[in-house]
Write a protein that holds these residues in place. Structure first.
Motif, PDB file in Angstrom:
ATOM      1  N   ALA A   1      34.995  43.957  35.180  1.00 57.16           N
ATOM      2  CA  ALA A   1      34.932  43.521  33.784  1.00 57.16           C
ATOM      3  C   ALA A   1      36.057  44.214  33.015  1.00 57.16           C
ATOM      4  CB  ALA A   1      33.588  43.907  33.196  1.00 57.16           C
ATOM      5  N   MET A   2      36.491  43.635  31.902  1.00 56.12           N
ATOM      6  CA  MET A   2      37.517  44.280  31.073  1.00 56.12           C
ATOM      7  C   MET A   2      36.962  45.635  30.611  1.00 56.12           C
ATOM      8  SD  MET A   2      38.498  40.818  29.016  1.00 56.12           S
ATOM      9  CE  MET A   2      40.020  41.184  28.164  1.00 56.12           C
ATOM     10  N   SER A   3      37.863  46.634  30.460  1.00 63.88           N
ATOM     11  CA  SER A   3      37.355  47.996  30.205  1.00 63.88           C
ATOM     12  C   SER A   3      36.470  48.026  28.961  1.00 63.88           C
ATOM     13  CB  SER A   3      38.515  48.982  30.062  1.00 63.88           C
ATOM     14  OG  SER A   3      39.380  48.538  29.077  1.00 63.88           O
ATOM     15  N   GLY A   4      35.385  48.722  29.058  1.00 62.85           N
ATOM     16  CA  GLY A   4      34.447  48.863  27.939  1.00 62.85           C
ATOM     17  C   GLY A   4      33.382  47.790  27.887  1.00 62.85           C
ATOM     18  N   VAL A   5      33.594  46.670  28.568  1.00 57.37           N
ATOM     19  CA  VAL A   5      32.654  45.549  28.437  1.00 57.37           C
ATOM     20  C   VAL A   5      31.273  45.885  29.018  1.00 57.37           C
ATOM     21  CG1 VAL A   5      32.160  43.209  29.272  1.00 57.37           C
ATOM     22  CG2 VAL A   5      34.365  43.716  28.225  1.00 57.37           C
TER      23      VAL A   5
ATOM     24  N   GLN B   1      32.336  37.916  35.294  1.00 56.49           N
ATOM     25  CA  GLN B   1      32.515  36.460  35.308  1.00 56.49           C
ATOM     26  C   GLN B   1      33.589  36.034  34.306  1.00 56.49           C
ATOM     27  OE1 GLN B   1      28.719  34.775  36.049  1.00 56.49           O
ATOM     28  NE2 GLN B   1      29.411  32.724  35.491  1.00 56.49           N
ATOM     29  N   THR B   2      33.698  36.782  33.227  1.00 53.09           N
ATOM     30  CA  THR B   2      34.763  36.510  32.255  1.00 53.09           C
ATOM     31  C   THR B   2      36.135  36.746  32.891  1.00 53.09           C
ATOM     32  OG1 THR B   2      33.297  37.353  30.539  1.00 53.09           O
ATOM     33  CG2 THR B   2      35.628  37.163  29.970  1.00 53.09           C
ATOM     34  N   THR B   3      36.280  37.880  33.579  1.00 54.31           N
ATOM     35  CA  THR B   3      37.620  38.224  34.075  1.00 54.31           C
ATOM     36  C   THR B   3      38.075  37.348  35.246  1.00 54.31           C
ATOM     37  OG1 THR B   3      36.464  40.154  34.934  1.00 54.31           O
ATOM     38  CG2 THR B   3      38.207  40.570  33.364  1.00 54.31           C
ATOM     39  N   ILE B   4      37.121  36.883  36.086  1.00 49.71           N
ATOM     40  CA  ILE B   4      37.603  36.029  37.193  1.00 49.71           C
ATOM     41  C   ILE B   4      38.256  34.764  36.631  1.00 49.71           C
ATOM     42  CG2 ILE B   4      36.190  36.809  39.150  1.00 49.71           C
ATOM     43  CD1 ILE B   4      34.231  34.508  38.580  1.00 49.71           C
ATOM     44  N   ALA B   5      37.613  34.192  35.599  1.00 46.47           N
ATOM     45  CA  ALA B   5      38.170  32.961  35.026  1.00 46.47           C
ATOM     46  C   ALA B   5      39.517  33.239  34.362  1.00 46.47           C
ATOM     47  CB  ALA B   5      37.183  32.367  34.030  1.00 46.47           C
ATOM     48  N   LEU B   6      39.590  34.348  33.607  1.00 42.94           N
ATOM     49  CA  LEU B   6      40.858  34.660  32.924  1.00 42.94           C
ATOM     50  C   LEU B   6      41.971  34.924  33.948  1.00 42.94           C
ATOM     51  CD1 LEU B   6      39.580  36.950  30.010  1.00 42.94           C
ATOM     52  CD2 LEU B   6      40.393  34.571  29.853  1.00 42.94           C
ATOM     53  N   ALA B   7      41.630  35.604  35.040  1.00 41.48           N
ATOM     54  CA  ALA B   7      42.652  35.885  36.059  1.00 41.48           C
ATOM     55  C   ALA B   7      43.112  34.579  36.720  1.00 41.48           C
ATOM     56  CB  ALA B   7      42.107  36.851  37.106  1.00 41.48           C
TER      57      ALA B   7
END
Ligand code: ADP
Ligand code: ASP
Ligand code: MG
Length: 405
Positions: free
Chosen positions: A42-46, A75-81
């Motif tokens: 996850a993005m740091s802090g999330v 799940q947020t970061t896989i899509a953004l990546a």
């Protein structure tokens, strides 16, 4: 052509710019013809923030729901990546842990991986995709979402590297590798070129959060050699692998400080057979890990009684207290004192097996710093002490200077 698993931690995917950097690095490997599986956190802090939100609603939230909640971070970061790779014209597909075939047991918030069916990943790679997998999460055979314990994306990466028989496993983070101590606390810490699984495992379990300890355990079991390196530059990192002969010439490889521990003391526990078993069985049954245990000698007149102290991970303190409260009547101890203002300071090195005087030097250094030792535990390759949290960082710098300065 190599099959490479690359894991990017929270800071490395902390904002859109960083995610684009990740995509650019992956693109370089693709251009060489390598197949790349990317595992992201996850993005740091999330994750911290999601936990905080839940606890604002209720101090001990249901663990199944916590897993459903926490899995959203990755799940947020896989899509953004995946989107970042598409923006470079590269085919990429994101997969949740479940979609990637990661099956776990049902112990919510600290599930263990039971098996991985990597067929889907292989198929997608063979079609020319970069495959991006959500770290830290899996699914039970009944379809429940689970997470693998804090820092669990490391485990996802190592387990995937083993299951896919990857040629290379790279753990990208926000420091250049594994240091002799956390470089944020000890400015004089040095980067290690290599470290053995056992030393890395001890350091990780004792607070060096650069690698999740379970992931190192897994790597050792399946012989996954991996490199810890920075996502912010091209410097070579630290290789983690089986111990070699020359590693024993160094007495202390590293120093760690675990600020995430709490201590529970039961006062005047009846000193008779079966009591400790009853207490620790109940705590174990609630899936709380107990680390150190210290029992004093019996005291008082009348029936023999003793004080019993043990340490648990800070997030488990409430749960442990609840279990202990439930035993008070049955066992009949006095009061319970808990504190989370402790730190566990440790020195680690395979060289301790063949060198003497190490404990004496550590305790002497602490005495000079005016640090009182509350609990001690040792193994063949480590010495740990529980001390006052407020003195933890200064004590760590002093001990580092004494052994590694
Ligand atoms: P990521 O989000 O990439 O998984 P973490 O924050 O989990 O990164 O781990 C990296 C951090 O671990 C570093 O920023 C550093 O402060 C800390 N750390 C603790 N001990 C060590 C050590 N011995 N060597 C390197 N880093 C360490
Ligand atoms: N996001 C999870 C955590 O913060 C897993 C990870 O970062 O490895 O613990
Ligand atoms: Mg981490």
């Amino acid at each position: 052509m190599a099959l490479i698993v690359q894991k990017y931690g929270g800071t490395s995917v902390g904002n859109p710019e960083r995610i684009k950097n990740v995509a650019a690095r992956v693109a370089k490997y693709r251009a060489k013809g390598d197949q790349v599986v990317v595992v992201v956190s996850a993005m740091s802090g999330v994750t911290d923030n999601l936990i905080k939100l839940a606890k604002e609603i209720m101090p001990l939230p249901n663990e199944r729901e916590m897993d459903v909640l926490l899995a959203t971070g990755e799940q947020t970061t896989i899509a953004l990546a995946a989107i970042a790779l598409h923006s470079l014209g590269l085919p990429a597909v994101s997969l949740t842990g479940a979609q990637a075939g990661i099956v776990t047991d049902g112990v919510h918030t600290k599930a263990r991986i039971q098996n991985i069916t990597p067929q889907k990943i292989h198929d997608l790679l063979n079609e020319g995709n970069v495959v991006i997998v959500a770290g830290f999460q899996g699914q039970t055979t009944e379809g429940q979402v689970t997470t693998l314990g804090r820092g669990g994306s490391d485990l996802t990466a190592i387990a995937l590297a083993a299951a896919l028989k990857a040629d290379l496993c790279q753990i990208y983070t926000d420091v250049d590798g594994v240091y002799t101590a956390d470089p944020r606390i000890v400015p004089g810490a040095r980067k290690l070129e290599e470290i053995s699984y056992d030393e890395m495992l001890e350091l990780a379990s004792l607070g060096a959060k650069v690698m999740q300890s379970r992931s190192v355990e897994f790597a050792k079991k399946f012989g996954v050699v991996f490199e810890v390196r920075s996502s912010l530059n091209e410097n070579p990192g630290t290789i983690v692998k089986e111990e070699t002969k020359n590693m024993e010439s160094v007495v202390v490889r590293g120093v760690s400080l675990d600020k995430n521990q709490a201590k529970v003391t039961l006062v005047a526990v009846p000193d008779k057979p079966g009591v400790a078993a009853r207490i620790f069985k109940a705590i174990g049954d609630s899936n709380v890990n107990v680390d150190m245990i210290v029992q004093n000698i019996s005291h008082g007149s009348g029936a023999p009684a003793t004080d019993l102290s043990f340490t648990v991970d800070k997030p488990d303190l409430l749960k442990a207290q609840k279990v202990i409260d439930g035993l008070k009547e049955e066992i009949g101890f006095g009061k319970v004192i808990s504190t989370d203002k402790i730190g566990k300071l440790s020195i680690v090195g395979v060289g301790m097996k063949s060198h003497t005087g190490v404990a004496g030097k550590m305790f002497d250094t602490l005495a000079r710093e005016g640090v009182n030792i509350d609990m001690i535990s040792t193994s063949e390759i480590k010495i740990s002490v529980v001390i006052d949290l407020a003195k933890g960082e200064a004590a760590m710098r002093a001990v580092h200077a004494a052994f590694l300065g």
